[in-house]
Scaffold this active site. Structure first.
Site, short mmCIF file in Angstrom:
data_model
loop_
_atom_site.label_atom_id
_atom_site.label_comp_id
_atom_site.label_asym_id
_atom_site.label_seq_id
_atom_site.Cartn_x
_atom_site.Cartn_y
_atom_site.Cartn_z
N CYS A 206 0.18 -1.51 0.31
CA CYS A 206 0.41 -0.12 -0.01
C CYS A 206 1.20 1.17 0.16
O CYS A 206 1.97 1.24 0.31
CB CYS A 206 -0.39 0.04 1.54
SG CYS A 206 -0.08 0.13 2.40
N CYS B 78 2.11 2.43 3.45
CA CYS B 78 2.82 1.75 4.07
C CYS B 78 4.21 1.89 3.05
O CYS B 78 5.81 2.21 4.11
CB CYS B 78 3.00 0.17 3.96
SG CYS B 78 1.99 -0.35 4.51
N ASP C 42 2.41 12.78 -38.62
CA ASP C 42 3.49 13.08 -40.03
C ASP C 42 3.26 12.37 -40.76
O ASP C 42 2.75 11.00 -40.44
CB ASP C 42 5.46 12.98 -39.09
CG ASP C 42 6.38 13.21 -39.35
OD1 ASP C 42 6.23 14.46 -40.91
OD2 ASP C 42 7.00 12.72 -39.97
#
Length: 710
Positions: free
Chosen positions: A17, A20, A398
């Site tokens: 997480c 953490c 392009d």
């Protein structure tokens, strides 16, 4: 114990997480001798500046049982493999005690010492690390997920809810284990690329063939690759012919022909002939190494949705704590409610309020999508670009090398000189073009080779490029020019027949350049570039996906632009553009459509690529400029990957929104159960765990998404 003085990166296993990750980062920064540390949560890595050992870093991550591995030995067999069960034996043991506690409760009642003892053992074994961290955080007034769970479980014990406290510990530990496993699996999506490149290779030095670790192979060594072997290093073929499977780098399923002077990449598979390759890059600089590094950096970049979630969670957690406290004290104090019942409800609110599923909802989706895209030959440089692609309304292309193959050939050569032969004029032309980097120059050089024209004896001096118009250089005491009609405007004004010849070739969709001196045009050269087979289909797909506007921006003449643009089916065509003109059009498109992408070669279109919402480079494999400057690179020069990444980005946005919505809805529903007093601790943890698992699995779906599935 060895130490490193400079910045060093380590892989972190078990980081589940973002909270953490932040705590781990701060812990490492506080180690004596460390001057700075930075955690990349998405990639599961930490970069540390200063003198520090792996043992010290692991100690800083002990609250999450983090495993630290030197980045340079990832994938090595010396790294111990630990199964999911081995990592979570304490959960299994605690579950056994809960089961025994349940039997004891049935036989002897919930208030017996044996029953309480068994549930207490389950709580201590399953939640030991949780309590240690939660109590530390509580003393520091840091209200993390561990803090909320610790308060809830201790509170449950104090009011005699031993069984529910034990069940909450088990379910929470199980949720954490599965969440950690899921994030590691998502990260491994790209790390697995590291394992496809051989750790050793056969090379020739001093006339002898020897086997060496790739770390010891130097630039300039000759690599010997037998049929069926993987190529260990980037290099250029100096002998042999074969077909090489480049899927790991470019996403191409069909092997690519390789002959002398062709480039090969580490991690690709030699399928047929024997190849000898001159090594051009060290192992840490190979294209594969760069892809892995850039993707891991991208996985660590926060997407806008993640920034929103993090900000929301910052206020959400204190709100849950205050709400739980009010639920505990207001009904008993003001409405004569039962203290035990309302304290229990408040504790349940603490559990269901854990923001795990909300916090994990975005990063697991971004990590999965970026890793999957990379394995299919599309390098996305960050979550922000993944979101931008999903919101595109217009795309500018392009022409040369993007909609066309980028390998133009000379179709017409008209010698206008009165006293020079075709070969003499062409040799001067080729000698000058030898110094140019323009794609048309390659066509002219190829034609010189076909005609057998020797231009190496001619010496060009004072060579220079005239931006947007052509080139010039001195040859045999005369200045020559190659380029657009603007360079020869005065001469063309007096030669209408020549202008007509020029326009006739242009109307055929050819690019025409003039060669001559300041006072006379000596030759016309017409060059044509073949349209990519996939171009028209790609444009049609983009329109069907809801891309409102496609525009071709090219420096080629208007007639050539019209022929190519009409054939490919773009919405708008702009020719005769200077680099600054492309930039201006890009700004106009952004004012009108807001989200606009530009796709080009990553070098010549640099201003427009930089100005676009997303700059997409063609053919990133082996092109350092494209890898470093573009927001997205199509590694295999495959235009068909463009609709795929648009669809993948949109799917990622949908899944992120689904995850956030589901997480908030399920928590809201659970919290509403407080009103009738139906919310229990085990319902709370199941709601939290269920939400976390569902958003994680939903995000992991992006790892398996293929272009033909979207």
């Amino acid at each position: 114990m060895s130490y490193e003085k400079d910045v060093k990166s380590y892989r972190v296993e078990g980081l589940s997480c973002t909270n953490c990750a932040g705590k781990f980062e701060r812990n490492v920064q506080n180690i004596e001798g460390v001057t700075d540390a930075k955690v990349n949560f998405g990639a599961g890595k930490i970069s540390v500046c200063g003198q520090v050992s792996i043992e010290q870093i692991e100690k800083a991550g002990a609250f999450e049982n983090l495993k630290i591995i030197d980045e340079n030995i990832f994938g090595n067999e010396s790294v111990p493999k630990v199964s999911l069960l081995q990592k979570n034996l304490h959960v299994l043991l605690a579950t056994c005690f809960v089961f025994l506690g349940g039997i004891s409760m049935y036989l002897q009642g919930e208030d017996s010492l044996l029953t309480i003892g068994l549930f207490l053992l389950a709580i201590l074994i399953g939640g030991y690390n949780l309590f240690l961290e939660g109590l530390k955080n509580l003393l520091k007034f840091e209200f993390t997920m561990e803090t909320l769970m610790t308060i809830a479980i201790i509170g449950a014990a104090l009011i005699g809810e031993w069984s529910e406290g034990a069940i909450v510990v088990i379910l929470f530990a199980l949720s954490e284990a599965l969440e950690r496993y899921s994030m590691d699996k998502a990260r491994h999506s790209i790390r697995s690329l590291m394992e496809i490149s051989p750790k050793e290779a056969n090379i020739r030095r001093g006339g002898k063939e020897i086997s060496l670790s790739v770390k010891d192979i130097q630039v300039g060594d000759t690599l010997i690759i037998k049929p069926g072997q993987k190529i260990a290093m980037d290099g250029v073929v100096i002998k042999g012919y074969s077909a090489v499977n480049q899927a790991a780098i470019t996403g191409e399923a069909i092997p690519v022909e390789k002959k002398v002077h062709d480039e090969v990449f580490a991690g690709t598979l030699n399928t047929e002939g024997l190849l000898e390759v001159n090594v051009t890059k060290r192992v840490e600089d190979t294209t594969l190494a760069k892809i892995i590094h850039l993707v891991e950096e991208a996985q660590g970049e926060r997407a806008p949705a993640q920034a929103f979630v993090d900000t929301f969670a910052k206020y959400y957690t204190p709100f849950i704590i205050i709400s739980a406290l009010l639920i505990m004290i207001i009904p008993p104090l003001l409405f004569a409610g039962d203290w035990n019942s309302w304290v229990y409800q408040g504790l349940s609110v603490l559990v269901v309020g854990c923001p795990c599923s909300l916090v994990i909802s975005t990063p697991v989706s971004i990590v999965s999508a970026i890793g999957n895209a990379a394995k299919q030959g599309v390098l996305v440089k960050g979550g922000i670009y993944l979101e931008e692609i999903g919101q595109l309304k217009a795309i500018a292309f392009d022409k040369t090398g993007t909609l066309t193959e980028g390998r133009p050939v000379v179709t017409d050569f008209v010698n206008l000189s009165d006293n020079l032969s075709d070969s003499e004029v062409f040799s001067k032309l080729a000698a000058l073009e030898f110094f140019s980097q323009h794609p048309l120059a390659a066509a002219i050089m190829k034609e010189a080779e076909i005609r057998g024209i020797n231009y190496s004896t001619l010496t060009v001096t004072n060579f220079s490029s005239i931006t947007g118009q052509g080139i010039q250089g001195d040859l045999q005491k005369m200045t020559y020019f190659i380029g657009r009609p603007k360079l020869f405007a005065a001469y063309l004004d007096n030669n209408p027949a020549l202008v007509q010849d020029y326009l006739t070739l242009e109307k055929q969709g050819k690019t025409v350049v003039l060669f001559g001196t300041k006072n006379k045009v000596l030759a016309l050269v017409a060059v044509a570039d073949k349209l990519r087979v996939a171009s028209r289909g790609v444009i049609n797909q983009l329109h069907s996906l809801g891309i409102e506007h496609t525009i071709m921006l090219t420096g080629d003449n208007r007639h050539t632009a019209e022929v190519i643009g009409t054939e490919v089916g773009v919405s708008e065509i702009k020719g005769n553009l200077m680099p600054e003109d492309k930039l201006s059009y890009m700004k106009e498109l952004q004012e009108k459509y807001a989200k606009v992408a530009m796709i080009g070669d990553g070098v010549n279109d640099a201003p427009a690529l930089a100005a676009a919402s997303v700059g997409i480079a063609m053919g990133g494999a082996g092109t350092d400029a494209a890898l470093e400057t573009a927001d997205v690179a199509l590694m295999g020069d495959d235009l068909e990957k463009l609709p795929f990444i648009v669809k993948l980005s949109r799917k990622t946005l949908r899944i992120i929104k689904q995850n956030i919505t589901f997480s908030l809805v399920i928590k809201s529903v659970a919290l509403l159960l407080v009103i009738p007093g139906w919310l229990t601790l085990w319902i709370a943890i199941l709601a939290d765990m269920g939400a976390t698992l569902i958003v994680t699995l939903n995000g992991l779906r992006l790892m398996r998404t293929r272009s033909n599935q979207l």
